[in-house]
Design a protein around this motif. Structure first.
Motif, PDB file in Angstrom:
ATOM      1  N   PHE A 102      11.624   7.851   4.638  1.00 30.56           N
ATOM      2  CA  PHE A 102      11.314   7.222   2.761  1.00 30.56           C
ATOM      3  C   PHE A 102      11.735   7.155   1.817  1.00 30.56           C
ATOM      4  N   ASP A 103      12.733   8.070   1.072  1.00 24.90           N
ATOM      5  CA  ASP A 103      13.204   7.764  -0.573  1.00 24.90           C
ATOM      6  C   ASP A 103      14.428   6.309   0.240  1.00 24.90           C
ATOM      7  N   ARG A 104      14.769   6.508   1.523  1.00 18.12           N
ATOM      8  CA  ARG A 104      15.806   5.352   1.571  1.00 18.12           C
ATOM      9  C   ARG A 104      15.267   4.105   0.745  1.00 18.12           C
ATOM     10  N   LEU A 105      13.694   4.124   1.671  1.00 15.03           N
ATOM     11  CA  LEU A 105      12.928   3.258   1.862  1.00 15.03           C
ATOM     12  C   LEU A 105      13.209   3.022   0.438  1.00 15.03           C
ATOM     13  N   LEU A 106      12.414   3.725   0.067  1.00 16.98           N
ATOM     14  CA  LEU A 106      12.207   3.689  -1.566  1.00 16.98           C
ATOM     15  C   LEU A 106      13.177   3.004  -2.953  1.00 16.98           C
ATOM     16  N   VAL A 119       3.243   9.062  -7.580  1.00 13.27           N
ATOM     17  CA  VAL A 119       4.385  10.114  -8.804  1.00 13.27           C
ATOM     18  C   VAL A 119       3.949   9.983 -10.183  1.00 13.27           C
ATOM     19  N   ALA A 120       3.245   8.827 -11.185  1.00 11.79           N
ATOM     20  CA  ALA A 120       2.664   8.338 -11.755  1.00 11.79           C
ATOM     21  C   ALA A 120       1.128   9.475 -12.445  1.00 11.79           C
ATOM     22  N   THR A 121       0.833   9.651 -11.135  1.00 12.80           N
ATOM     23  CA  THR A 121      -0.745  10.632 -11.121  1.00 12.80           C
ATOM     24  C   THR A 121      -0.392  12.052 -11.032  1.00 12.80           C
ATOM     25  N   GLY A 122       0.725  12.525 -10.675  1.00 13.75           N
ATOM     26  CA  GLY A 122       0.992  13.787 -10.598  1.00 13.75           C
ATOM     27  C   GLY A 122       0.639  14.068  -9.080  1.00 13.75           C
ATOM     28  N   GLN A 123       0.346  13.206  -8.665  1.00 12.35           N
ATOM     29  CA  GLN A 123      -0.237  13.523  -6.744  1.00 12.35           C
ATOM     30  C   GLN A 123       1.131  13.068  -5.916  1.00 12.35           C
ATOM     31  N   GLU A 124       0.545  13.689  -4.602  1.00 12.11           N
ATOM     32  CA  GLU A 124       1.403  13.771  -3.724  1.00 12.11           C
ATOM     33  C   GLU A 124       1.454  12.828  -2.988  1.00 12.11           C
ATOM     34  N   VAL A 125       2.350  12.362  -2.502  1.00  9.39           N
ATOM     35  CA  VAL A 125       2.037  11.062  -0.939  1.00  9.39           C
ATOM     36  C   VAL A 125       2.933  11.793   0.733  1.00  9.39           C
ATOM     37  N   ARG A 126       1.403  11.128   1.175  1.00 10.23           N
ATOM     38  CA  ARG A 126       2.333  11.068   3.102  1.00 10.23           C
ATOM     39  C   ARG A 126       1.931   9.386   3.703  1.00 10.23           C
ATOM     40  N   VAL A 127       3.809   9.729   4.140  1.00 10.56           N
ATOM     41  CA  VAL A 127       3.902   8.925   4.871  1.00 10.56           C
ATOM     42  C   VAL A 127       4.315   8.824   6.247  1.00 10.56           C
ATOM     43  N   ASP A 128       3.772   7.957   7.238  1.00  8.16           N
ATOM     44  CA  ASP A 128       4.364   9.198   8.953  1.00  8.16           C
ATOM     45  C   ASP A 128       5.405   8.236   8.398  1.00  8.16           C
ATOM     46  N   ASP A 129       6.475   8.892   9.890  1.00 11.60           N
ATOM     47  CA  ASP A 129       7.702   8.100  10.401  1.00 11.60           C
ATOM     48  C   ASP A 129       7.438   6.738  10.597  1.00 11.60           C
ATOM     49  N   ALA A 130       6.891   6.899  11.541  1.00  9.47           N
ATOM     50  CA  ALA A 130       7.382   5.304  12.302  1.00  9.47           C
ATOM     51  C   ALA A 130       6.478   4.444  11.237  1.00  9.47           C
ATOM     52  N   LEU A 147       0.612  -1.162  -0.080  1.00  8.23           N
ATOM     53  CA  LEU A 147       0.027  -0.143   0.008  1.00  8.23           C
ATOM     54  C   LEU A 147       1.098   0.742   0.068  1.00  8.23           C
ATOM     55  N   VAL A 148       1.800   1.033   0.703  1.00  6.29           N
ATOM     56  CA  VAL A 148       2.881   2.295   0.952  1.00  6.29           C
ATOM     57  C   VAL A 148       3.273   3.081  -0.192  1.00  6.29           C
ATOM     58  N   VAL A 149       3.977   1.836  -0.914  1.00 11.17           N
ATOM     59  CA  VAL A 149       5.218   1.467  -1.969  1.00 11.17           C
ATOM     60  C   VAL A 149       4.431   2.037  -3.284  1.00 11.17           C
ATOM     61  N   HIS A 150       3.772   1.247  -3.338  1.00 12.98           N
ATOM     62  CA  HIS A 150       2.607   1.215  -4.901  1.00 12.98           C
ATOM     63  C   HIS A 150       1.506   2.366  -4.394  1.00 12.98           C
ATOM     64  N   GLY A 151       1.396   2.812  -3.585  1.00 14.88           N
ATOM     65  CA  GLY A 151       0.397   4.084  -3.393  1.00 14.88           C
ATOM     66  C   GLY A 151       1.471   5.162  -3.805  1.00 14.88           C
ATOM     67  N   VAL A 163       7.209   4.728   8.408  1.00 14.89           N
ATOM     68  CA  VAL A 163       8.549   4.475   7.402  1.00 14.89           C
ATOM     69  C   VAL A 163       9.865   3.859   8.282  1.00 14.89           C
ATOM     70  N   THR A 164      10.002   3.751   9.170  1.00 10.32           N
ATOM     71  CA  THR A 164      10.656   2.863  10.165  1.00 10.32           C
ATOM     72  C   THR A 164      10.352   1.429  10.204  1.00 10.32           C
ATOM     73  N   ASP A 165       9.019   1.810  10.335  1.00  5.31           N
ATOM     74  CA  ASP A 165       8.698  -0.522  10.785  1.00  5.31           C
ATOM     75  C   ASP A 165       9.280  -0.688   9.087  1.00  5.31           C
ATOM     76  N   LEU A 166       8.555   0.058   7.903  1.00  7.67           N
ATOM     77  CA  LEU A 166       8.353  -0.192   7.051  1.00  7.67           C
ATOM     78  C   LEU A 166      10.355  -1.167   6.569  1.00  7.67           C
ATOM     79  N   SER A 167      11.130   0.225   6.789  1.00  7.77           N
ATOM     80  CA  SER A 167      12.338  -0.273   6.685  1.00  7.77           C
ATOM     81  C   SER A 167      13.060  -1.897   7.307  1.00  7.77           C
ATOM     82  N   ALA A 168      13.173  -1.757   8.175  1.00  7.31           N
ATOM     83  CA  ALA A 168      13.108  -2.980   9.078  1.00  7.31           C
ATOM     84  C   ALA A 168      12.361  -3.877   8.482  1.00  7.31           C
TER      85      ALA A 168
END
Length: 193
Positions: free
Chosen positions: A175-179, A129-140, A120-124, A142-147
């Motif tokens: 978030f950029d590092r997660l991507l 970006v494919a449709t010219g929108q912004e996406v917001r992901v909370d820091d917690a 949901l987060v990465v495909h979100g 991102v931290t959880d998913l990075s691990a």
């Protein structure tokens, strides 16, 4: 991870993806995305499949991606996809979701629980970006998913689920590092497709 933490993680993922889904204009359904091999409509179909199958996993049932009928983006597709996401969130937020003994896909339950969140987060982001929108992901989140992604990425790459890691400076936002770890170039823009 506690039941409330899983519920918060799913709520955060839905809050990331659903506004993007709702903001996709029909005329952009054939646009390229940063996810190789998927246009916007194909990626929306994939998210539907993920929602349906991982809802089953939350209930301790077997997943069968081959058995999920395609969502087929047409008509009121946003309503159907958002309802599938809502059911996914509810299933993993239920107290019993983390109590099943069996693990899906031969992985620990704590990892399986995060896989649809990662989708949901990465495909979100892919869709945004494919449709010219912004996406917001909370820091917690991102931290959880990075691990989790650090743990999943090597096997995921062998299976073709993730592309090669894209180098991202350590000084870049988390978030950029997660991507980058997920095989995405955080600088991707539609014009680059």
């Amino acid at each position: 991870m506690t039941e409330s933490q899983i519920a918060e993680l799913y709520a955060s993922a839905a809050a990331t993806a659903v506004p993007v889904i709702d903001g996709i204009p029909d005329e952009r359904l054939t646009a390229a995305t940063p996810c190789p091999g998927y246009d916007v409509a194909g990626l929306l179909d994939h998210l539907y499949e993920v929602a349906v199958e991982f809802e089953k996993a939350a209930r301790g049932e077997d997943m069968s991606f081959a058995a999920t009928p395609p969502h087929r983006v047409h008509g009121e597709w946003r309503t159907g996809l958002n309802a599938a996401v809502d059911r996914l969130v509810a299933a993993w937020s239920a107290p019993e979701a983390m109590t099943f003994d069996r693990s899906s896909m031969g992985m620990p339950r704590r990892v399986v629980a995060r896989m649809p969140v990662l989708d949901l987060v990465v495909h979100g982001w892919d869709l945004a970006v494919a449709t010219g929108q912004e996406v917001r992901v909370d820091d917690a989140t991102v931290t959880d998913l990075s691990a989790v992604l650090t743990e999943l990425a090597p096997t995921g790459r062998q299976m073709g689920a993730f592309g090669a890691e894209v180098p991202v400076p350590d000084s870049a936002p988390a978030f950029d590092r997660l991507l980058g770890l997920a095989g995405r170039d955080p600088r991707w823009r539609q014009s680059a497709a």
